[in-house]
Design a protein around this motif. Structure first.
Motif, PDB file in Angstrom:
ATOM      1  N   GLN A   1       0.864  -1.175   0.000  1.00  0.00           N
ATOM      2  CA  GLN A   1       0.000   0.000   0.000  1.00  0.00           C
ATOM      3  C   GLN A   1       0.907   1.233   0.000  1.00  0.00           C
ATOM      4  OE1 GLN A   1      -2.511   0.246   3.507  1.00  0.00           O
ATOM      5  NE2 GLN A   1      -4.240   0.552   2.131  1.00  0.00           N
ATOM      6  N   GLY A   2       0.654   2.165  -0.876  1.00  0.00           N
ATOM      7  CA  GLY A   2       1.526   3.335  -0.872  1.00  0.00           C
ATOM      8  C   GLY A   2       1.105   4.372  -1.901  1.00  0.00           C
ATOM      9  N   PHE A   3       1.907   5.429  -2.000  1.00  0.00           N
ATOM     10  CA  PHE A   3       1.607   6.503  -2.942  1.00  0.00           C
ATOM     11  C   PHE A   3       1.983   6.095  -4.360  1.00  0.00           C
ATOM     12  CE2 PHE A   3       2.603   9.380   0.810  1.00  0.00           C
ATOM     13  CZ  PHE A   3       1.285   9.743   1.013  1.00  0.00           C
ATOM     14  N   LEU A   4       1.121   6.436  -5.289  1.00  0.00           N
ATOM     15  CA  LEU A   4       1.508   6.329  -6.694  1.00  0.00           C
ATOM     16  C   LEU A   4       2.465   7.481  -6.952  1.00  0.00           C
ATOM     17  CD1 LEU A   4       0.941   4.877  -9.395  1.00  0.00           C
ATOM     18  CD2 LEU A   4      -0.745   6.632  -9.859  1.00  0.00           C
ATOM     19  N   SER A   5       3.621   7.177  -7.522  1.00  0.00           N
ATOM     20  CA  SER A   5       4.563   8.263  -7.796  1.00  0.00           C
ATOM     21  C   SER A   5       4.930   8.227  -9.277  1.00  0.00           C
ATOM     22  CB  SER A   5       5.819   8.122  -6.931  1.00  0.00           C
ATOM     23  OG  SER A   5       6.761   7.304  -7.578  1.00  0.00           O
ATOM     24  N   ARG A   6       5.614   9.285  -9.711  1.00  0.00           N
ATOM     25  CA  ARG A   6       5.980   9.317 -11.130  1.00  0.00           C
ATOM     26  C   ARG A   6       6.997   8.241 -11.457  1.00  0.00           C
ATOM     27  NH1 ARG A   6       3.415  13.723 -13.415  1.00  0.00           N
ATOM     28  NH2 ARG A   6       2.554  14.987 -11.756  1.00  0.00           N
ATOM     29  N   ASP A   7       7.633   7.678 -10.431  1.00  0.00           N
ATOM     30  CA  ASP A   7       8.601   6.603 -10.677  1.00  0.00           C
ATOM     31  C   ASP A   7       7.988   5.218 -10.577  1.00  0.00           C
ATOM     32  OD1 ASP A   7      10.679   8.375 -11.024  1.00  0.00           O
ATOM     33  OD2 ASP A   7      11.048   8.524  -8.862  1.00  0.00           O
ATOM     34  N   THR A   8       6.694   5.154 -10.236  1.00  0.00           N
ATOM     35  CA  THR A   8       6.066   3.834 -10.127  1.00  0.00           C
ATOM     36  C   THR A   8       5.975   3.199 -11.511  1.00  0.00           C
ATOM     37  OG1 THR A   8       4.689   4.685  -8.334  1.00  0.00           O
ATOM     38  CG2 THR A   8       4.019   2.589  -9.313  1.00  0.00           C
ATOM     39  N   ASN A   9       6.419   1.973 -11.611  1.00  0.00           N
ATOM     40  CA  ASN A   9       6.284   1.249 -12.881  1.00  0.00           C
ATOM     41  C   ASN A   9       4.923   0.582 -12.910  1.00  0.00           C
ATOM     42  OD1 ASN A   9       8.983   1.502 -14.108  1.00  0.00           O
ATOM     43  ND2 ASN A   9       9.577   0.618 -12.138  1.00  0.00           N
ATOM     44  N   ILE A  10       4.185   0.820 -13.986  1.00  0.00           N
ATOM     45  CA  ILE A  10       2.828   0.263 -14.052  1.00  0.00           C
ATOM     46  C   ILE A  10       2.755  -0.780 -15.164  1.00  0.00           C
ATOM     47  CG2 ILE A  10       0.378   0.781 -14.348  1.00  0.00           C
ATOM     48  CD1 ILE A  10       0.873   3.590 -13.434  1.00  0.00           C
ATOM     49  N   ALA A  11       2.207  -1.940 -14.840  1.00  0.00           N
ATOM     50  CA  ALA A  11       1.960  -2.971 -15.856  1.00  0.00           C
ATOM     51  C   ALA A  11       0.460  -3.209 -15.928  1.00  0.00           C
ATOM     52  CB  ALA A  11       2.690  -4.253 -15.487  1.00  0.00           C
ATOM     53  N   PHE A  12      -0.034  -3.446 -17.135  1.00  0.00           N
ATOM     54  CA  PHE A  12      -1.477  -3.671 -17.305  1.00  0.00           C
ATOM     55  C   PHE A  12      -1.738  -5.114 -17.687  1.00  0.00           C
ATOM     56  CE2 PHE A  12      -0.651   0.761 -18.211  1.00  0.00           C
ATOM     57  CZ  PHE A  12      -1.576   1.384 -17.386  1.00  0.00           C
ATOM     58  N   GLU A  13      -2.851  -5.607 -17.186  1.00  0.00           N
ATOM     59  CA  GLU A  13      -3.288  -6.941 -17.583  1.00  0.00           C
ATOM     60  C   GLU A  13      -4.722  -6.800 -18.079  1.00  0.00           C
ATOM     61  OE1 GLU A  13      -2.403  -9.862 -14.221  1.00  0.00           O
ATOM     62  OE2 GLU A  13      -2.545  -7.952 -13.207  1.00  0.00           O
ATOM     63  N   ALA A  14      -5.099  -7.655 -19.014  1.00  0.00           N
ATOM     64  CA  ALA A  14      -6.506  -7.704 -19.451  1.00  0.00           C
ATOM     65  C   ALA A  14      -6.722  -9.077 -20.044  1.00  0.00           C
ATOM     66  CB  ALA A  14      -6.792  -6.629 -20.479  1.00  0.00           C
ATOM     67  N   ALA A  15      -7.789  -9.736 -19.636  1.00  0.00           N
ATOM     68  CA  ALA A  15      -8.069 -11.043 -20.208  1.00  0.00           C
ATOM     69  C   ALA A  15      -8.299 -10.843 -21.697  1.00  0.00           C
ATOM     70  CB  ALA A  15      -9.306 -11.630 -19.551  1.00  0.00           C
ATOM     71  N   ALA A  16      -7.923 -11.860 -22.496  1.00  0.00           N
ATOM     72  CA  ALA A  16      -8.107 -11.725 -23.936  1.00  0.00           C
ATOM     73  C   ALA A  16      -9.559 -11.352 -24.201  1.00  0.00           C
ATOM     74  CB  ALA A  16      -7.779 -13.043 -24.610  1.00  0.00           C
ATOM     75  N   GLY A  17      -9.776 -10.336 -24.966  1.00  0.00           N
ATOM     76  CA  GLY A  17     -11.154  -9.903 -25.216  1.00  0.00           C
ATOM     77  C   GLY A  17     -11.150  -8.536 -25.837  1.00  0.00           C
ATOM     78  N   ARG A  18     -11.896  -7.648 -25.228  1.00  0.00           N
ATOM     79  CA  ARG A  18     -12.100  -6.357 -25.894  1.00  0.00           C
ATOM     80  C   ARG A  18     -10.903  -5.407 -25.801  1.00  0.00           C
ATOM     81  NH1 ARG A  18     -17.298  -6.227 -23.329  1.00  0.00           N
ATOM     82  NH2 ARG A  18     -18.723  -7.463 -24.569  1.00  0.00           N
ATOM     83  N   ILE A  19     -10.100  -5.567 -24.751  1.00  0.00           N
ATOM     84  CA  ILE A  19      -8.981  -4.622 -24.628  1.00  0.00           C
ATOM     85  C   ILE A  19      -7.689  -5.297 -25.080  1.00  0.00           C
ATOM     86  CG2 ILE A  19      -7.702  -3.131 -23.059  1.00  0.00           C
ATOM     87  CD1 ILE A  19     -10.097  -3.276 -21.172  1.00  0.00           C
ATOM     88  N   LYS A  20      -7.061  -4.681 -26.095  1.00  0.00           N
ATOM     89  CA  LYS A  20      -5.771  -5.209 -26.531  1.00  0.00           C
ATOM     90  C   LYS A  20      -4.698  -4.231 -26.048  1.00  0.00           C
ATOM     91  CE  LYS A  20      -3.206  -6.764 -30.473  1.00  0.00           C
ATOM     92  NZ  LYS A  20      -2.704  -6.152 -31.658  1.00  0.00           N
ATOM     93  N   ILE A  21      -3.829  -4.731 -25.218  1.00  0.00           N
ATOM     94  CA  ILE A  21      -2.807  -3.834 -24.661  1.00  0.00           C
ATOM     95  C   ILE A  21      -1.587  -3.838 -25.576  1.00  0.00           C
ATOM     96  CG2 ILE A  21      -1.308  -3.438 -22.676  1.00  0.00           C
ATOM     97  CD1 ILE A  21      -3.518  -4.796 -21.001  1.00  0.00           C
ATOM     98  N   VAL A  22      -1.191  -2.651 -26.022  1.00  0.00           N
ATOM     99  CA  VAL A  22       0.006  -2.556 -26.856  1.00  0.00           C
ATOM    100  C   VAL A  22       1.018  -1.631 -26.161  1.00  0.00           C
ATOM    101  CG1 VAL A  22      -1.220  -2.963 -29.028  1.00  0.00           C
ATOM    102  CG2 VAL A  22      -0.941  -0.616 -28.194  1.00  0.00           C
ATOM    103  N   ASN A  23       2.228  -1.661 -26.661  1.00  0.00           N
ATOM    104  CA  ASN A  23       3.323  -0.836 -26.116  1.00  0.00           C
ATOM    105  C   ASN A  23       3.605  -1.113 -24.650  1.00  0.00           C
ATOM    106  OD1 ASN A  23       3.151   0.276 -28.568  1.00  0.00           O
ATOM    107  ND2 ASN A  23       2.706   2.369 -27.916  1.00  0.00           N
TER     108      ASN A  23
END
Ligand SMILES: Nc1ncnc2c1ncn2[C@@H]1O[C@H](COP(=O)(O)OP(=O)(O)OP(=O)(O)O)[C@@H](O)[C@H]1O
Length: 548
Positions: free
Chosen positions: A257-279
């Motif tokens: 638990q903590g602050f979101l900071s500009r240095d936080t690395n964010i990864a996205f997940e989405a089950a195969a379906g409507r959202i295609k994550i690129v880049n």
């Protein structure tokens, strides 16, 4: 401003959630407030305000725990405004006599039982008694701001926030101020994984640029407290996303638990379906960096060795059945890594050279990716179960020295001819004392975490985790007390506690099956696992483990 029926009001837990774009004006954010399921207390000060009030009033009164009653805008005759859509409110006023009675009953309600799972942020991942699931059950936090359209004593929560907190309109909640650690840098998150499959509003296939969305989130929510399980609703390129936090790792002690900071690395997940994550960065960022205070983790004198490099591996040790493998698997999965789980003994082969070949083959795809893709290589995780079988102290084996050769080979592979920056190793063992010390040097299994038997609170959490589905489906009899069970199971491992639940369910099922016919004769709606089933299961599991 109608109160919910008594029964419903009782079943309503604490309210919390992520601030969404409509409910937070960064300039006016007051800081996080913790909402926790405590019994109601009378108002201590008539000047305590949560809404439409000034900063200072909020600050001076936020320490008070207040009883709140939820209402919605429609009930108050207000129209949705452009800037505050879908906001429900929770109003505060002194509790009536009957509510105070409810408060006395509140601790035994199912909602309270559910929320007892919540714990304050763990002081350390190294805490042996914490399950990975328990790490995901922190008190929810929300940043509040004053909002003129709310009446004194009201707070507003959007749909995602209510969903996350399992709070209904009209339900009572208690709110208390949350004080983040003074050292804000250590309270920053280094890593955040967001699951987008909760985005119900997406009707057609959408391509989401992970790099741009990540930047947007950091710009918008920097400085806000993020907790596991939280759902952050936000609009990006005209699409409303509901991002569920599936993993968050703080800089200090891996506090989730903590602050979101500009240095936080964010990864996205989405089950195969409507959202295609690129880049998406193909290799999620290292979960452990030099930002971790190794000394406070009980590892002295290694910081300068580790420098800015990633930690390559962790040794999880302790008695069987307490979640070592589970922790490793969960972290690896959530990091979206390519995972190989191998049991140490399965690598061993009596034919000369075969064991070494097995080890080599394990590392081959990782080396290939590192050489070919360099920084862009996906993250690989190897989980070695029963690591002592292949990492035994050298010089102990009599005979051919076969073990020593294998240990040398494993060390060489872990060091890599080219440093394997794309590899994270988890090794689990019940026998830390057997492991060759060379494995514990920097660059190898640099972090050791002892996962011991759960204490009372941890046993309660584990039992709650394994009975959650029963509770949700109303299959737990009202007399079942998880707290009592936790008291009765001193010395039980996590796996044994899971066994207790399974055994109790099995006994309850037996009651509903006609003898000799193996046919269900019970009524699904009336099916209940009883306290007596659990009590019998506790003894049975102890007997199975030779502990009675
Ligand atoms: N802390 C826990 N919270 C929830 N469930 C747990 C916990 N510890 C153990 N369990 C349950 O016990 C099962 C076995 O745990 P796991 O195999 O991870 O233990 P381990 O410490 O790796 O044991 P071993 O040393 O025998 O390999 C898990 O799959 C899980 O269902």
């Amino acid at each position: 401003m109608g109160l919910l029926p008594e029964s419903k009001a009782q079943g309503t837990g604490p309210v919390l959630g992520a601030s969404d774009e409509h409910s937070v004006d960064p300039a006016r954010v007051m800081g996080p407030v913790q909402v926790a399921p405590r019994p109601m207390e009378p108002l201590s000060s008539p000047s305590a305000h949560y809404a439409g009030d000034s900063h200072s009033a909020m600050r001076t009164t936020a320490l008070t725990t207040l009883p709140l009653v939820a209402t919605n805008r429609a009930e108050r005759g207000e129209r949705k405004s452009k800037f505050h859509p879908k906001i429900s409110t929770v109003s505060r006023r002194p509790p009536s006599g009957s509510e105070l009675k409810d408060a006395a009953r509140f601790p035994s309600s199912s909602a309270t039982r559910r929320w007892r799972r919540g714990t304050p942020p763990p002081t350390s991942m190294a805490d042996p008694r914490r399950s990975p699931e328990s790490l995901l059950c922190l008190w929810p936090l929300i940043a509040f701001k004053p909002l003129d359209s709310l009446r004194t004593g009201e707070i507003a929560l959007n749909g995602s926030q209510r969903k996350w907190a399992a709070a209904n309109l009209g339900g009572r909640v208690t709110v208390s101020r949350y004080q983040p650690p003074a050292d804000t840098a250590s309270f920053n998150l280094v890593f955040l994984a967001l699951d987008l499959t909760t985005s119900l509003t997406i009707r057609k296939a959408t391509e989401l640029k992970a790099d741009e969305f990540g930047r947007y989130l950091k710009n918008r929510y920097s400085g806000q407290v993020i907790s596991p399980g939280q759902i952050v609703s936000t609009r990006f390129e005209n699409i409303k996303y509901a991002c569920r936090v599936t993993l968050s790792i703080g800089a200090d002690h891996m506090n989730p638990q903590g602050f979101l900071s500009r240095d936080t690395n964010i990864a996205f997940e989405a089950a195969a379906g409507r959202i295609k994550i690129v880049n998406q960065d193909p290799r999620p960022p290292p979960i452990i960096k030099d930002t971790i205070d190794l000394k406070r983790m009980g590892i002295g004198g290694l910081s300068h060795h580790i420098g800015i490099r990633n930690v390559r591996g962790m040794l999880l040790f302790g008695p069987p059945g307490n979640g070592k493998t589970m922790i490793a698997r969960k972290v690896a999965n959530l990091l979206n890594a390519k995972v190989q789980t191998v049991s140490g003994p399965s690598l061993l082969d009596p034919y000369f050279g075969t064991t070494e070949r097995n080890v080599r083959e394990l590392f081959e795809p990782i080396i290939k990716d590192q050489v070919k893709l360099g920084e862009k290589s996906p993250l690989h995780v190897i989980i070695f179960d029963e690591f002592d079988a292949i990492a035994m102290k050298r010089g102990r084996s009599s005979g051919s020295g076969h073990t020593d050769i294998m240990v040398n080979q494993l060390l060489t592979m872990m060091d890599g001819l080219t440093p394997l920056d794309n590899l994270l190793v988890f090794a689990t063992t019940n026998r830390r004392d057997l492991i060759d010390e060379a494995f514990l040097r920097p660059g190898r299994l640099e972090i050791e975490i002892e996962i011991g038997l759960p204490d009372l609170a941890a046993r309660q959490e584990i039992l709650e985790i394994h009975t959650a589905k029963l509770l949700e489906n109303h299959y737990l009899d009202g007399d079942v007390s998880i707290e009592n069970l936790a008291h009765r199971t001193d010395g039980y491992s996590g796996a044994m506690l899971e066994g207790v639940v399974k055994s109790a369910v099995s006994a309850a099922l037996q009651r509903n099956i006609a003898p000799n016919h193996l046919v269900w004769t019970g009524d699904y709606n009336a099916f209940k696992v009883l306290e007596s089933d659990f009590v019998a299961a506790v003894t049975e599991v102890a007997r199975e483990h030779g502990n009675d």
